[in-house]
Scaffold this active site. Structure first.
Site, PDB file in Angstrom:
ATOM      1  N   HIS A   1     -11.730   4.552   6.529  1.00 20.19           N
ATOM      2  CA  HIS A   1     -10.319   4.356   6.120  1.00 20.19           C
ATOM      3  C   HIS A   1      -9.496   4.093   7.370  1.00 20.19           C
ATOM      4  O   HIS A   1      -9.232   5.007   8.150  1.00 20.19           O
ATOM      5  CB  HIS A   1      -9.792   5.600   5.390  1.00 20.19           C
ATOM      6  CG  HIS A   1      -8.375   5.457   4.911  1.00 20.19           C
ATOM      7  ND1 HIS A   1      -7.998   5.726   3.607  1.00 20.19           N
ATOM      8  CD2 HIS A   1      -7.239   5.075   5.538  1.00 20.19           C
ATOM      9  CE1 HIS A   1      -6.702   5.512   3.470  1.00 20.19           C
ATOM     10  NE2 HIS A   1      -6.208   5.125   4.631  1.00 20.19           N
TER      11      HIS A   1
ATOM     12  N   HIS B   1      -6.191   1.572   9.230  1.00 22.24           N
ATOM     13  CA  HIS B   1      -5.117   0.577   9.173  1.00 22.24           C
ATOM     14  C   HIS B   1      -5.108  -0.206  10.474  1.00 22.24           C
ATOM     15  O   HIS B   1      -4.865   0.360  11.540  1.00 22.24           O
ATOM     16  CB  HIS B   1      -3.758   1.257   8.973  1.00 22.24           C
ATOM     17  CG  HIS B   1      -3.693   2.023   7.689  1.00 22.24           C
ATOM     18  ND1 HIS B   1      -3.270   1.458   6.509  1.00 22.24           N
ATOM     19  CD2 HIS B   1      -4.044   3.292   7.394  1.00 22.24           C
ATOM     20  CE1 HIS B   1      -3.337   2.363   5.537  1.00 22.24           C
ATOM     21  NE2 HIS B   1      -3.821   3.487   6.051  1.00 22.24           N
TER      22      HIS B   1
ATOM     23  N   LYS C   1      -8.631  -0.879  -3.360  1.00 21.57           N
ATOM     24  CA  LYS C   1      -7.796   0.289  -3.052  1.00 21.57           C
ATOM     25  C   LYS C   1      -6.686   0.428  -4.085  1.00 21.57           C
ATOM     26  O   LYS C   1      -5.934  -0.508  -4.336  1.00 21.57           O
ATOM     27  CB  LYS C   1      -7.173   0.114  -1.656  1.00 21.57           C
ATOM     28  CG  LYS C   1      -6.216   1.225  -1.241  1.00 21.57           C
ATOM     29  CD  LYS C   1      -6.910   2.527  -0.902  1.00 21.57           C
ATOM     30  CE  LYS C   1      -5.927   3.659  -0.655  1.00 21.57           C
ATOM     31  NZ  LYS C   1      -5.483   3.752   0.717  1.00 21.57           N
TER      32      LYS C   1
ATOM     33  N   HIS D   1      -5.608   6.359  -3.231  1.00 24.32           N
ATOM     34  CA  HIS D   1      -4.598   7.215  -2.593  1.00 24.32           C
ATOM     35  C   HIS D   1      -4.177   8.213  -3.665  1.00 24.32           C
ATOM     36  O   HIS D   1      -3.452   7.861  -4.593  1.00 24.32           O
ATOM     37  CB  HIS D   1      -3.411   6.383  -2.098  1.00 24.32           C
ATOM     38  CG  HIS D   1      -2.401   7.207  -1.361  1.00 24.32           C
ATOM     39  ND1 HIS D   1      -2.191   7.120  -0.006  1.00 24.32           N
ATOM     40  CD2 HIS D   1      -1.566   8.185  -1.796  1.00 24.32           C
ATOM     41  CE1 HIS D   1      -1.268   7.981   0.361  1.00 24.32           C
ATOM     42  NE2 HIS D   1      -0.867   8.652  -0.706  1.00 24.32           N
TER      43      HIS D   1
ATOM     44  N   HIS E   1      -8.517  10.286   2.201  1.00 21.27           N
ATOM     45  CA  HIS E   1      -7.800  11.315   2.964  1.00 21.27           C
ATOM     46  C   HIS E   1      -7.425  12.539   2.129  1.00 21.27           C
ATOM     47  O   HIS E   1      -6.261  12.865   1.961  1.00 21.27           O
ATOM     48  CB  HIS E   1      -6.573  10.754   3.687  1.00 21.27           C
ATOM     49  CG  HIS E   1      -5.760   9.746   2.913  1.00 21.27           C
ATOM     50  ND1 HIS E   1      -5.351   9.947   1.627  1.00 21.27           N
ATOM     51  CD2 HIS E   1      -5.293   8.535   3.284  1.00 21.27           C
ATOM     52  CE1 HIS E   1      -4.660   8.894   1.243  1.00 21.27           C
ATOM     53  NE2 HIS E   1      -4.621   8.020   2.209  1.00 21.27           N
TER      54      HIS E   1
ATOM     55  N   ASP F   1      -7.861   7.225   8.861  1.00 25.81           N
ATOM     56  CA  ASP F   1      -6.495   6.873   8.452  1.00 25.81           C
ATOM     57  C   ASP F   1      -5.613   6.649   9.674  1.00 25.81           C
ATOM     58  O   ASP F   1      -4.410   6.907   9.628  1.00 25.81           O
ATOM     59  CB  ASP F   1      -5.904   7.950   7.530  1.00 25.81           C
ATOM     60  CG  ASP F   1      -4.679   7.440   6.769  1.00 25.81           C
ATOM     61  OD1 ASP F   1      -4.482   6.212   6.696  1.00 25.81           O
ATOM     62  OD2 ASP F   1      -3.917   8.290   6.266  1.00 25.81           O
TER      63      ASP F   1
END
Ligand code: NCD
Ligand code: ZN
Length: 349
Positions: free
Chosen positions: A13, A15, A99, A136, A174, A247
């Site tokens: 995970h 970004h 996602k 999420h 997460h 994350d």
């Protein structure tokens, strides 16, 4: 000196953003990780396989030549997502997961899902082809306290979804609560969870006690100490359903240090040193490889990496920059509030 040689890790995970930010942050992940699941929450989001292919090319173009790294692409699920496009992207190996962001749950999630029933046809197709759904897991209902949003999501969205589409392979991204850990443990092997580095190291006091510290603010927000301990227990347990998703989510300092600061913690530069520290504290260094290098590929049905990294414990603290410079401005690196002693290098060959 303690030395640990383990398979090269993957980040399930991450970004990476785009443009100047991508260029600045990518080398920090690619230095230690062989692969990463790249989150699709750009502005606008990556919703089609064609957009994922173009984004992957931009990532590869930003990758320094000396580094070997394979970005695993995801699609951002919307109520308009086309199941055939998702399936085609998965079958040709480009897209590894979809996602699901509940609309408004976090950074750049405005185009997320409002009514989960509307995406059931896509989810049923994914179940049929064995494609994982990354979730999420927070409700967005303004009446629900932000510290309760994960637990309420499990009860009101996740569990009904799993009962409705039992074959769907789901990763609760997460996970931040004991409730989440308990839920995953109560389920079969098609239910997994990623755990971030920072949620293993901080509880909500880091954000709120003795002054407000925006660089510890992320979503899902860090919870009470009992939850951090439950996450540690899951991460070091060796249970194949729990694996690393850092994350790591960069925002520039002006956007973090703001009256309405952005959610996200940038941990890529020191994340493995932090994890070695945590596993050492838990007397579980022998299970670090499962958490960072084996359980994730197992769930995603990919081979583990053949290359290795070396973690060496130094007596003197190992230093990390407090900030990195990017074309968009400075980005603060996660400060674990303890000194780190683990030096990470990639093994030759
Ligand atoms: C992420 C971001 O900045 O894109 N922020 C965060 O706090 N984790 C989005 C997300 O994963 O929730
Ligand atoms: Zn994220």
């Amino acid at each position: 000196m303690t030395t640990l040689i383990i398979r090269k890790p993957d980040d399930w995970h991450l970004h990476l953003r785009d443009g100047a930010m991508l260029e600045a942050v990518l080398p920090h992940t690619a230095a230690h990780f062989a692969r990463a699941i790249v989150m699709p929450n750009l502005v606008p989001p990556i919703v089609t396989a064609a957009q994922a292919a173009a984004y992957r090319e931009r990532i590869m173009a930003a990758l320094p030549e000396r580094l070997d790294f394979n970005p695993l692409m995801t699609l951002y699920l919307t109520e308009e997502t086309d199941a055939a496009d998702v399936e085609a992207g998965f079958r040709n190996g480009l897209v590894v997961a979809v996602k699901l962001y509940p609309a408004g749950a976090t950074t750049n999630s405005q185009s997320g899902v409002r009514e989960i029933e509307r995406v059931y046809p896509v989810l049923e197709r994914m179940a049929a082809i064995g494609m994982p759904l990354c979730i999420h897991g927070e409700v967005t209902n303004p009446e629900i306290d932000i510290f309760d949003r994960e637990a309420v999501f499990i009860e009101t969205v996740l569990d009904p979804l799993r009962k409705r589409i039992p074959g769907l392979r789901v990763v609760m991204e997460h996970v931040t609560t004991r409730d989440g850990v308990d839920y995953v443990r109560s389920q079969d092997k098609d239910m997994a969870a990623t755990i971030t580095t920072h949620h293993l190291m901080i509880n909500r006091n880091a954000i709120l006690a003795g002054g407000i510290r925006p660089h510890y603010y992320c979503l899902p927000v860090a919870k009470r100490e009992v939850h951090r301990l439950a996450l540690r227990d899951a991460a070091v347990s060796g249970d194949a359903r729990f694996f690393l998703g850092t994350d790591s989510a960069p925002h520039t300092d002006p956007l973090k240090e703001n009256a309405c600061g952005c959610a996200g913690i940038f941990s890529a530069p020191n994340t493995l040193a932090c994890l070695a520290h945590v596993f050492e504290e838990e007397n579980a260094l022998d299970r670090l490889e499962a958490f960072v290098s084996l359980n994730g590929p197992g769930f995603y049905r990919l081979p583990p990496n053949e290359s290795r990294i070396r973690l060496e414990r130094r007596n003197e603290p190992v230093g990390f920059p407090t900030k990195i410079e990017t074309g968009d401005g400075p980005v603060t690196v996660f400060d674990p509030m303890v000194s780190l002693h683990w030096n990470v290098t990639v093994e030759a060959g």
